[in-house]
Scaffold this motif. Structure first.
Motif: not given
Length: 177
Positions: A48-74
């Protein structure tokens, strides 16, 4: 002042620049996590780290790429995975990929993703890769306390490093709400 690197690459009207940007930074982050895992002899690199880093760099402007969303989500995925694994009595059983998929594993997996989705949607903290994290746990793949802690550590590491790289390179991620 020059625009951020990602914006300059997008302005060239070709997808090769942003693709290389996302690919190189994904490589850096996953290698960093993998090296930490090698040094600690723990699973700091998992699917699950693969799609997470893809979001960070492919879609940094999306809410799902926010650090809080990432930490709370995982974190939600980890907790729901453990709860469902225990709830259906699978703790101590061979993982589904080894012992075979059973009705109990199907129940644990489906329920853990449903509960993770429910909580993240209710909290307004979408992070789809958390669905993979919860399956990794609820299917018995990584379940021991050291494995769960290393998963959490890897998520914190890649989130901090990914956010930092985006800021360093001038990419403006979506602000936290």
């Amino acid at each position: 002042m020059k625009p951020p690197l990602l914006e300059r690459l997008k302005a060239r009207r070709t997808m090769l620049g942003p693709a290389v940007y996302a690919a190189v930074l994904s490589l850096v982050l996953l290698a960093l996590s993998g090296v930490a895992g090698l040094a600690l002899h723990l699973p700091w690199l998992f699917p699950s780290l693969g799609p997470t880093v893809m979001l960070f760099f492919e879609s940094p402007d999306q809410p799902s790429s926010r650090p809080a969303n990432t930490l709370v989500g995982h974190l939600t995925g980890l907790v729901m995975g453990v709860l469902c694994l225990y709830a259906v009595g699978l703790k101590g059983s061979p993982p589904a990929p080894v012992g075979g998929l059973s009705v109990a594993y199907v129940a644990a997996g489906a329920l853990s993703v449903a509960l993770t989705t429910l909580l993240l949607t209710w909290l307004r903290k979408p992070h789809p890769p958390a669905g993979a994290t919860t399956l990794i746990v609820s299917l018995g793949i990584l379940t021991t306390p050291p494995e769960l802690l290393s998963m959490a550590g890897a998520v914190v590491l890649i989130t901090a490093a990914g956010w930092g790289l985006n800021l360093l390179l001038g990419t403006k991620p979506v602000p936290a709400k």
